[in-house]
Motif scaffolding. Structure first.
Motif, PDB file in Angstrom:
ATOM      1  N   LEU A  21       0.843  -1.193   0.000  1.00 53.33           N
ATOM      2  CA  LEU A  21       0.000   0.000   0.000  1.00 53.33           C
ATOM      3  C   LEU A  21       0.878   1.242   0.000  1.00 53.33           C
ATOM      4  N   GLN A  22       0.460   2.221  -0.767  1.00 51.05           N
ATOM      5  CA  GLN A  22       1.137   3.508  -0.762  1.00 51.05           C
ATOM      6  C   GLN A  22       0.502   4.374   0.333  1.00 51.05           C
ATOM      7  N   PRO A  23       1.234   5.315   0.901  1.00 44.27           N
ATOM      8  CA  PRO A  23       0.677   6.135   1.978  1.00 44.27           C
ATOM      9  C   PRO A  23      -0.614   6.864   1.605  1.00 44.27           C
ATOM     10  N   ASP A  24      -0.760   7.283   0.354  1.00 48.14           N
ATOM     11  CA  ASP A  24      -1.973   8.003  -0.035  1.00 48.14           C
ATOM     12  C   ASP A  24      -3.162   7.076  -0.259  1.00 48.14           C
ATOM     13  N   GLU A  25      -2.973   5.763  -0.103  1.00 48.29           N
ATOM     14  CA  GLU A  25      -4.067   4.796  -0.221  1.00 48.29           C
ATOM     15  C   GLU A  25      -4.636   4.414   1.150  1.00 48.29           C
ATOM     16  N   ILE A  26      -4.128   5.051   2.197  1.00 51.11           N
ATOM     17  CA  ILE A  26      -4.539   4.744   3.564  1.00 51.11           C
ATOM     18  C   ILE A  26      -5.304   5.930   4.143  1.00 51.11           C
ATOM     19  N   ALA A  27      -6.411   5.647   4.823  1.00 48.99           N
ATOM     20  CA  ALA A  27      -7.158   6.681   5.551  1.00 48.99           C
ATOM     21  C   ALA A  27      -7.251   6.252   7.007  1.00 48.99           C
ATOM     22  N   LEU A  28      -7.181   7.216   7.896  1.00 46.83           N
ATOM     23  CA  LEU A  28      -7.256   6.942   9.326  1.00 46.83           C
ATOM     24  C   LEU A  28      -8.591   7.421   9.876  1.00 46.83           C
ATOM     25  N   VAL A  29      -9.256   6.577  10.659  1.00 48.06           N
ATOM     26  CA  VAL A  29     -10.518   6.918  11.299  1.00 48.06           C
ATOM     27  C   VAL A  29     -10.201   7.341  12.728  1.00 48.06           C
ATOM     28  N   VAL A  30     -10.617   8.567  13.081  1.00 43.25           N
ATOM     29  CA  VAL A  30     -10.246   9.189  14.342  1.00 43.25           C
ATOM     30  C   VAL A  30     -11.489   9.603  15.110  1.00 43.25           C
ATOM     31  N   ASN A  31     -11.450   9.408  16.422  1.00 45.54           N
ATOM     32  CA  ASN A  31     -12.530   9.852  17.306  1.00 45.54           C
ATOM     33  C   ASN A  31     -12.162  11.240  17.830  1.00 45.54           C
ATOM     34  N   THR A  32     -12.855  12.277  17.341  1.00 41.49           N
ATOM     35  CA  THR A  32     -12.530  13.645  17.751  1.00 41.49           C
ATOM     36  C   THR A  32     -12.974  13.963  19.177  1.00 41.49           C
ATOM     37  N   ALA A  33     -13.708  13.050  19.806  1.00 39.10           N
ATOM     38  CA  ALA A  33     -14.076  13.238  21.211  1.00 39.10           C
ATOM     39  C   ALA A  33     -12.875  13.023  22.125  1.00 39.10           C
ATOM     40  N   SER A  34     -11.791  12.497  21.562  1.00 42.61           N
ATOM     41  CA  SER A  34     -10.567  12.241  22.321  1.00 42.61           C
ATOM     42  C   SER A  34      -9.392  12.946  21.655  1.00 42.61           C
TER      43      SER A  34
ATOM     44  N   ASP B 153     -11.571  14.015  -3.417  1.00 36.34           N
ATOM     45  CA  ASP B 153     -10.147  13.804  -3.134  1.00 36.34           C
ATOM     46  C   ASP B 153      -9.819  12.388  -2.666  1.00 36.34           C
ATOM     47  N   MET B 154     -10.833  11.617  -2.253  1.00 37.59           N
ATOM     48  CA  MET B 154     -10.598  10.246  -1.789  1.00 37.59           C
ATOM     49  C   MET B 154     -11.247   9.186  -2.672  1.00 37.59           C
ATOM     50  N   LYS B 155     -12.199   9.564  -3.461  1.00 39.90           N
ATOM     51  CA  LYS B 155     -12.994   8.590  -4.215  1.00 39.90           C
ATOM     52  C   LYS B 155     -12.105   7.679  -5.067  1.00 39.90           C
ATOM     53  N   GLY B 156     -12.190   6.394  -4.795  1.00 39.96           N
ATOM     54  CA  GLY B 156     -11.449   5.395  -5.552  1.00 39.96           C
ATOM     55  C   GLY B 156      -9.971   5.298  -5.214  1.00 39.96           C
ATOM     56  N   LYS B 157      -9.485   6.102  -4.297  1.00 34.31           N
ATOM     57  CA  LYS B 157      -8.052   6.093  -3.970  1.00 34.31           C
ATOM     58  C   LYS B 157      -7.729   5.295  -2.711  1.00 34.31           C
ATOM     59  N   ILE B 158      -8.651   5.275  -1.758  1.00 32.34           N
ATOM     60  CA  ILE B 158      -8.384   4.645  -0.464  1.00 32.34           C
ATOM     61  C   ILE B 158      -8.624   3.143  -0.547  1.00 32.34           C
TER      62      ILE B 158
ATOM     63  N   GLY C 183       4.077   8.746   6.410  1.00 27.43           N
ATOM     64  CA  GLY C 183       3.947   9.556   5.203  1.00 27.43           C
ATOM     65  C   GLY C 183       2.528   9.640   4.661  1.00 27.43           C
ATOM     66  N   VAL C 184       1.552   9.332   5.504  1.00 27.36           N
ATOM     67  CA  VAL C 184       0.147   9.406   5.094  1.00 27.36           C
ATOM     68  C   VAL C 184      -0.262  10.883   5.090  1.00 27.36           C
ATOM     69  N   PRO C 185      -0.887  11.361   4.003  1.00 23.80           N
ATOM     70  CA  PRO C 185      -1.312  12.759   3.978  1.00 23.80           C
ATOM     71  C   PRO C 185      -2.296  13.058   5.114  1.00 23.80           C
ATOM     72  N   SER C 186      -2.129  14.212   5.767  1.00 25.19           N
ATOM     73  CA  SER C 186      -3.018  14.555   6.877  1.00 25.19           C
ATOM     74  C   SER C 186      -4.458  14.742   6.397  1.00 25.19           C
ATOM     75  N   GLY C 187      -4.672  14.966   5.116  1.00 26.17           N
ATOM     76  CA  GLY C 187      -6.018  15.058   4.551  1.00 26.17           C
ATOM     77  C   GLY C 187      -6.736  13.722   4.535  1.00 26.17           C
ATOM     78  N   ASN C 188      -6.007  12.647   4.801  1.00 30.22           N
ATOM     79  CA  ASN C 188      -6.600  11.309   4.821  1.00 30.22           C
ATOM     80  C   ASN C 188      -7.101  10.924   6.211  1.00 30.22           C
ATOM     81  N   ILE C 189      -7.189  11.892   7.104  1.00 29.55           N
ATOM     82  CA  ILE C 189      -7.743  11.634   8.423  1.00 29.55           C
ATOM     83  C   ILE C 189      -9.244  11.881   8.363  1.00 29.55           C
ATOM     84  N   ILE C 190     -10.005  10.857   8.720  1.00 27.11           N
ATOM     85  CA  ILE C 190     -11.469  10.960   8.776  1.00 27.11           C
ATOM     86  C   ILE C 190     -11.823  11.040  10.245  1.00 27.11           C
ATOM     87  N   GLY C 191     -12.140  12.234  10.705  1.00 28.80           N
ATOM     88  CA  GLY C 191     -12.398  12.414  12.123  1.00 28.80           C
ATOM     89  C   GLY C 191     -13.772  12.981  12.409  1.00 28.80           C
TER      90      GLY C 191
END
Length: 128
Positions: free
Chosen positions: A27-40, A93-98, A55-63
């Motif tokens: 996997l390339q870093p731009d193919e990864i998204a992180l799921v984050v709990n913003t309550a923490s 920006d994420m469609k079909g990339k993650i 090296g994952v783009p910070s735009g790939n954070i789903i919070g």
């Protein structure tokens, strides 16, 4: 002579075996998204550290805000969490990339069971 023939045969089998193996693709870093709990705040901090180190783009954070418990009900998952993740993954920006979602610290780990409805729900006691 027999000794040399055995090793030649072994080398031949290994080389032929590698010929049938497909290429290994990571996997390339731009193919990864992180799921984050913003309550923490810790959850976001862990995600930012992961992005920095991998090296994952910070735009790939789903919070977004989620319950802080380890177990959530199926309804909470289906009505609050899954639609938000799906919606973000469908943005241009994420469609079909993650290709991989990574859940980080303080994101619920378990989803409760589905509760049958309709006729199946009415006859649930018979199924148990």
């Amino acid at each position: 002579m027999v000794f040399v023939m055995k090793y030649c045969l072994l080398i031949f089998v290994v080389l032929v075996g590698f010929g049938f193996c497909g290429p290994v693709v990571a996997l390339q870093p731009d193919e990864i998204a992180l799921v984050v709990n913003t309550a923490s705040s810790d959850s976001l901090e862990v995600a930012q550290y992961y992005c920095q180190k991998r090296g994952v783009p910070s735009g790939n954070i789903i919070g977004f805000e989620m319950p802080l418990s380890e177990l959530i009900s199926r309804e909470v998952y289906q009505e609050q969490i899954a639609p938000r993740i799906r919606s973000r993954l469908n943005e241009s920006d994420m469609k079909g990339k993650i290709k991989c979602l990574v859940t980080v610290y303080m994101v619920p780990l378990k989803i409760g069971p589905a509760i049958p409805t309709g006729l199946l729900g009415e006859k649930r006691e018979l199924l148990i």
